[in-house]
Design a protein around this motif. Structure first.
Motif, mmCIF file in Angstrom:
data_model
loop_
_atom_site.group_PDB
_atom_site.id
_atom_site.type_symbol
_atom_site.label_atom_id
_atom_site.label_comp_id
_atom_site.label_asym_id
_atom_site.label_seq_id
_atom_site.Cartn_x
_atom_site.Cartn_y
_atom_site.Cartn_z
ATOM 1 N N ASP A 1 -10.784 2.067 0.216
ATOM 2 C CA ASP A 1 -10.431 3.197 -0.655
ATOM 3 C C ASP A 1 -9.426 4.066 0.082
ATOM 4 O O ASP A 1 -9.728 4.617 1.135
ATOM 5 C CB ASP A 1 -11.694 3.984 -1.001
ATOM 6 C CG ASP A 1 -11.449 5.046 -2.049
ATOM 7 O OD1 ASP A 1 -10.271 5.377 -2.320
ATOM 8 O OD2 ASP A 1 -12.425 5.549 -2.610
ATOM 9 N N ASP A 2 -8.219 4.207 -0.478
ATOM 10 C CA ASP A 2 -7.190 5.026 0.159
ATOM 11 C C ASP A 2 -7.158 6.449 -0.402
ATOM 12 O O ASP A 2 -6.243 7.211 -0.149
ATOM 13 C CB ASP A 2 -5.818 4.371 0.039
ATOM 14 C CG ASP A 2 -5.252 4.401 -1.369
ATOM 15 O OD1 ASP A 2 -5.983 4.763 -2.319
ATOM 16 O OD2 ASP A 2 -4.064 4.062 -1.525
ATOM 17 N N GLY A 3 -8.160 6.812 -1.175
ATOM 18 C CA GLY A 3 -8.217 8.137 -1.780
ATOM 19 C C GLY A 3 -7.719 8.136 -3.211
ATOM 20 O O GLY A 3 -8.065 9.019 -3.995
ATOM 21 N N LEU A 4 -6.902 7.175 -3.554
ATOM 22 C CA LEU A 4 -6.387 7.053 -4.916
ATOM 23 C C LEU A 4 -6.977 5.850 -5.636
ATOM 24 O O LEU A 4 -6.919 5.770 -6.854
ATOM 25 C CB LEU A 4 -4.862 6.933 -4.905
ATOM 26 C CG LEU A 4 -4.107 8.124 -4.322
ATOM 27 C CD1 LEU A 4 -2.622 7.808 -4.225
ATOM 28 C CD2 LEU A 4 -4.348 9.360 -5.161
ATOM 29 N N GLY A 5 -7.484 4.931 -4.888
ATOM 30 C CA GLY A 5 -8.054 3.718 -5.462
ATOM 31 C C GLY A 5 -8.284 2.693 -4.363
ATOM 32 O O GLY A 5 -8.068 2.946 -3.182
#
Length: 113
Positions: free
Chosen positions: A22-26
């Motif tokens: 998870d990169d924070g956006l998806g």
């Protein structure tokens, strides 16, 4: 392809496996080292073979032969191989017909990057 003779496994190859993070956006695919480095024989395909395989000039198609182990037998085309500074996508894995103690990996790398 014949089984490699002693001293022909001269290249060091490493493997990477993609994991979803998870990169924070998806969820994105991130490559991480997978297993230990292995010794392999590298054979680049000829221009004629690249033409028949519909390859372009900005890539190289290579066959790697390495010893069959529990680790190498678990490799899939979803993994990738690194050798000599290039990252190769694995397009095929098969037992070497001449000697089932070895696996042959057909791989392609971009050379224009």
């Amino acid at each position: 392809m014949a089984a490699p003779r002693a001293g022909e496994l001269t290249r060091v190859v490493r493997f990477e496996r993609a994991t979803l993070v998870d990169d924070g956006l998806g969820m994105v695919e991130r490559w991480a080292p997978h297993g230990r480095s292995q010794r392999a024989k590298r054979t680049d395909l000829s221009d004629g073979e690249r033409w028949r395989a519909a390859e372009i000039g900005a890539s190289v198609t290579t066959r790697f032969v390495l010893k069959r182990t529990a680790f190498t037998a678990d490799l899939t085309p979803k993994d990738r191989l690194t050798c000599d500074g290039l990252s190769f996508g694995i397009s095929g894995i098969r037992e070497l017909a001449a000697d089932p103690r070895f696996l042959e990996l057909t791989c392609t790398a971009r050379t224009d990057r």
